[in-house]
Scaffold this motif. Structure first.
Motif, PDB file in Angstrom:
ATOM      1  N   ASN A  17       0.811  -1.217   0.000  1.00 23.33           N
ATOM      2  CA  ASN A  17       0.000   0.000   0.000  1.00 23.33           C
ATOM      3  C   ASN A  17       0.844   1.267   0.000  1.00 23.33           C
ATOM      4  O   ASN A  17       0.467   2.256  -0.631  1.00 23.33           O
ATOM      5  CB  ASN A  17      -0.917   0.055   1.219  1.00 23.33           C
ATOM      6  CG  ASN A  17      -2.063  -0.931   1.192  1.00 23.33           C
ATOM      7  OD1 ASN A  17      -2.773  -1.070   2.166  1.00 23.33           O
ATOM      8  ND2 ASN A  17      -2.278  -1.630   0.092  1.00 23.33           N
ATOM      9  N   ALA A  18       1.947   1.293   0.727  1.00 23.99           N
ATOM     10  CA  ALA A  18       2.734   2.527   0.852  1.00 23.99           C
ATOM     11  C   ALA A  18       4.170   2.210   1.236  1.00 23.99           C
ATOM     12  O   ALA A  18       4.456   1.195   1.878  1.00 23.99           O
ATOM     13  CB  ALA A  18       2.106   3.451   1.892  1.00 23.99           C
ATOM     14  N   ILE A  19       5.069   3.107   0.838  1.00 20.24           N
ATOM     15  CA  ILE A  19       6.489   3.037   1.202  1.00 20.24           C
ATOM     16  C   ILE A  19       6.855   4.377   1.816  1.00 20.24           C
ATOM     17  O   ILE A  19       6.537   5.424   1.250  1.00 20.24           O
ATOM     18  CB  ILE A  19       7.377   2.780  -0.033  1.00 20.24           C
ATOM     19  CG1 ILE A  19       6.976   1.475  -0.723  1.00 20.24           C
ATOM     20  CG2 ILE A  19       8.859   2.767   0.351  1.00 20.24           C
ATOM     21  CD1 ILE A  19       7.652   1.255  -2.068  1.00 20.24           C
ATOM     22  N   SER A  20       7.517   4.355   2.970  1.00 21.73           N
ATOM     23  CA  SER A  20       7.905   5.620   3.599  1.00 21.73           C
ATOM     24  C   SER A  20       8.954   6.326   2.749  1.00 21.73           C
ATOM     25  O   SER A  20       9.726   5.684   2.036  1.00 21.73           O
ATOM     26  CB  SER A  20       8.428   5.384   5.014  1.00 21.73           C
ATOM     27  OG  SER A  20       9.626   4.623   4.992  1.00 21.73           O
ATOM     28  N   ARG A  21       8.961   7.641   2.832  1.00 25.28           N
ATOM     29  CA  ARG A  21       9.893   8.420   2.012  1.00 25.28           C
ATOM     30  C   ARG A  21      11.345   8.158   2.370  1.00 25.28           C
ATOM     31  O   ARG A  21      12.223   8.288   1.527  1.00 25.28           O
ATOM     32  CB  ARG A  21       9.575   9.911   2.128  1.00 25.28           C
ATOM     33  CG  ARG A  21       8.250  10.260   1.473  1.00 25.28           C
ATOM     34  CD  ARG A  21       8.030  11.744   1.398  1.00 25.28           C
ATOM     35  NE  ARG A  21       6.680  12.039   0.912  1.00 25.28           N
ATOM     36  CZ  ARG A  21       6.256  13.232   0.634  1.00 25.28           C
ATOM     37  NH1 ARG A  21       7.048  14.279   0.777  1.00 25.28           N
ATOM     38  NH2 ARG A  21       5.021  13.419   0.210  1.00 25.28           N
ATOM     39  N   ASP A  22      11.599   7.789   3.623  1.00 30.73           N
ATOM     40  CA  ASP A  22      12.978   7.482   4.006  1.00 30.73           C
ATOM     41  C   ASP A  22      13.376   6.049   3.644  1.00 30.73           C
ATOM     42  O   ASP A  22      14.506   5.636   3.853  1.00 30.73           O
ATOM     43  CB  ASP A  22      13.214   7.756   5.492  1.00 30.73           C
ATOM     44  CG  ASP A  22      12.422   6.842   6.421  1.00 30.73           C
ATOM     45  OD1 ASP A  22      11.719   5.909   5.946  1.00 30.73           O
ATOM     46  OD2 ASP A  22      12.489   7.063   7.645  1.00 30.73           O
ATOM     47  N   GLY A  23      12.436   5.279   3.083  1.00 30.42           N
ATOM     48  CA  GLY A  23      12.718   3.919   2.636  1.00 30.42           C
ATOM     49  C   GLY A  23      12.867   2.901   3.745  1.00 30.42           C
ATOM     50  O   GLY A  23      13.259   1.764   3.495  1.00 30.42           O
ATOM     51  N   LYS A  24      12.491   3.253   4.978  1.00 33.27           N
ATOM     52  CA  LYS A  24      12.667   2.347   6.112  1.00 33.27           C
ATOM     53  C   LYS A  24      11.434   1.510   6.431  1.00 33.27           C
ATOM     54  O   LYS A  24      11.522   0.557   7.191  1.00 33.27           O
ATOM     55  CB  LYS A  24      13.073   3.146   7.352  1.00 33.27           C
ATOM     56  CG  LYS A  24      14.432   3.802   7.212  1.00 33.27           C
ATOM     57  CD  LYS A  24      14.797   4.570   8.459  1.00 33.27           C
ATOM     58  CE  LYS A  24      16.161   5.216   8.304  1.00 33.27           C
ATOM     59  NZ  LYS A  24      16.538   5.997   9.478  1.00 33.27           N
ATOM     60  N   THR A  65      -0.716   6.663   3.094  1.00 32.69           N
ATOM     61  CA  THR A  65       0.574   7.309   2.869  1.00 32.69           C
ATOM     62  C   THR A  65       1.314   7.481   4.181  1.00 32.69           C
ATOM     63  O   THR A  65       0.704   7.500   5.251  1.00 32.69           O
ATOM     64  CB  THR A  65       0.385   8.692   2.199  1.00 32.69           C
ATOM     65  OG1 THR A  65       1.638   9.221   1.807  1.00 32.69           O
ATOM     66  CG2 THR A  65      -0.309   9.685   3.127  1.00 32.69           C
ATOM     67  N   PHE A  66       2.602   7.599   4.094  1.00 30.41           N
ATOM     68  CA  PHE A  66       3.408   8.002   5.238  1.00 30.41           C
ATOM     69  C   PHE A  66       3.554   9.515   5.185  1.00 30.41           C
ATOM     70  O   PHE A  66       3.541  10.111   4.103  1.00 30.41           O
ATOM     71  CB  PHE A  66       4.802   7.362   5.169  1.00 30.41           C
ATOM     72  CG  PHE A  66       4.804   5.889   5.455  1.00 30.41           C
ATOM     73  CD1 PHE A  66       4.999   5.407   6.738  1.00 30.41           C
ATOM     74  CD2 PHE A  66       4.627   4.971   4.429  1.00 30.41           C
ATOM     75  CE1 PHE A  66       5.014   4.048   6.996  1.00 30.41           C
ATOM     76  CE2 PHE A  66       4.636   3.602   4.675  1.00 30.41           C
ATOM     77  CZ  PHE A  66       4.836   3.140   5.963  1.00 30.41           C
ATOM     78  N   ASP A  67       3.700  10.151   6.339  1.00 31.75           N
ATOM     79  CA  ASP A  67       3.947  11.586   6.328  1.00 31.75           C
ATOM     80  C   ASP A  67       5.356  11.830   5.778  1.00 31.75           C
ATOM     81  O   ASP A  67       6.182  10.910   5.746  1.00 31.75           O
ATOM     82  CB  ASP A  67       3.785  12.179   7.731  1.00 31.75           C
ATOM     83  CG  ASP A  67       4.917  11.825   8.663  1.00 31.75           C
ATOM     84  OD1 ASP A  67       5.246  10.621   8.782  1.00 31.75           O
ATOM     85  OD2 ASP A  67       5.496  12.740   9.264  1.00 31.75           O
ATOM     86  N   PRO A  68       5.654  13.035   5.315  1.00 29.25           N
ATOM     87  CA  PRO A  68       6.967  13.306   4.714  1.00 29.25           C
ATOM     88  C   PRO A  68       8.162  13.034   5.630  1.00 29.25           C
ATOM     89  O   PRO A  68       9.235  12.686   5.156  1.00 29.25           O
ATOM     90  CB  PRO A  68       6.883  14.791   4.343  1.00 29.25           C
ATOM     91  CG  PRO A  68       5.436  15.014   4.111  1.00 29.25           C
ATOM     92  CD  PRO A  68       4.738  14.165   5.140  1.00 29.25           C
ATOM     93  N   ALA A  69       7.981  13.145   6.937  1.00 27.31           N
ATOM     94  CA  ALA A  69       9.080  12.889   7.875  1.00 27.31           C
ATOM     95  C   ALA A  69       9.185  11.412   8.253  1.00 27.31           C
ATOM     96  O   ALA A  69      10.075  11.031   9.019  1.00 27.31           O
ATOM     97  CB  ALA A  69       8.901  13.730   9.137  1.00 27.31           C
ATOM     98  N   SER A  70       8.294  10.583   7.739  1.00 27.89           N
ATOM     99  CA  SER A  70       8.272   9.137   8.011  1.00 27.89           C
ATOM    100  C   SER A  70       8.130   8.828   9.501  1.00 27.89           C
ATOM    101  O   SER A  70       8.723   7.892  10.026  1.00 27.89           O
ATOM    102  CB  SER A  70       9.526   8.454   7.442  1.00 27.89           C
ATOM    103  OG  SER A  70       9.582   8.627   6.046  1.00 27.89           O
TER     104      SER A  70
END
Length: 183
Positions: A17-24, A65-70
């Motif tokens: 469903n979603a991947i965090s922006r920091d890839g973690k 979605t993940f928030d921009p700060a993950s």
């Protein structure tokens, strides 16, 4: 060098469903029935999968979605409610808090590229309505009166000064709009 590294391999039928922006972090869903599913969080560092929506009865969830700060995973859920609403799951603690609800089902929520805005779409009796909020303050942005119809394809410019979307009505095909936040 465009090299690749496998971070997760699914052999059990989970849907990404979603991947965090920091890839973690990876967020997955898995259907139990057509009216019931669970969400799972995978830590890329160790591959550990955690169920983040334990429940009883029929409940539908979607990892939006993940928030921009993950730091948070934003989800929609109809748990203990007739309609789906927006909640956020704090990655560090597992705490779930309410973010936004409507008198109809929330279809999705997501952030602009740099996280200045969050857009939420609601299926209001068959018509898509959108709400744009300033992500920092939570204040709703005033949008001009638009023609009746479905608002689709909301996207923000790289600098987040403009927003583009289309409006599809029953009397004309989709029309493209550009909204300038400054003016």
């Amino acid at each position: 060098d465009y090299g690749r590294t496998l971070v997760y391999k699914d052999d059990k039928g989970y849907d990404l469903n979603a991947i965090s922006r920091d890839g973690k972090w990876l967020a997955f869903s898995k259907a139990n029935t057509t009216n019931d599913n669970n969400l799972y969080l995978v830590s890329v560092a160790d591959g550990k999968m955690t169920t983040i929506t334990p429940h009883t009865g029929d409940v539908t969830y979607s990892a939006e979605t993940f928030d921009p700060a993950s730091k948070f995973l934003y989800i929609t859920s109809n748990q203990n409610n007739e309609f789906a609403r927006v909640q956020r799951y704090e990655l560090a603690t597992g705490k779930v808090s309410e973010v936004e609800k409507a008198d109809w089902d929330v279809m999705y929520t997501r952030f602009s590229r740099n996280g200045k805005y969050r857009v939420t779409a609601v299926n209001a009796d068959g018509t898509t309505q959108v709400k744009i909020v300033d992500a920092k303050s939570g204040k709703a942005m005033a949008l001009p009166k638009l023609p009746d119809g479905d608002i689709r394809g909301v996207a923000f410019s790289r600098g987040e000064g403009k927003m583009v979307f289309s409006v599809n009505g029953d009397r004309s095909p989709s029309n493209l709009y550009v909204y300038d936040f400054a003016t």
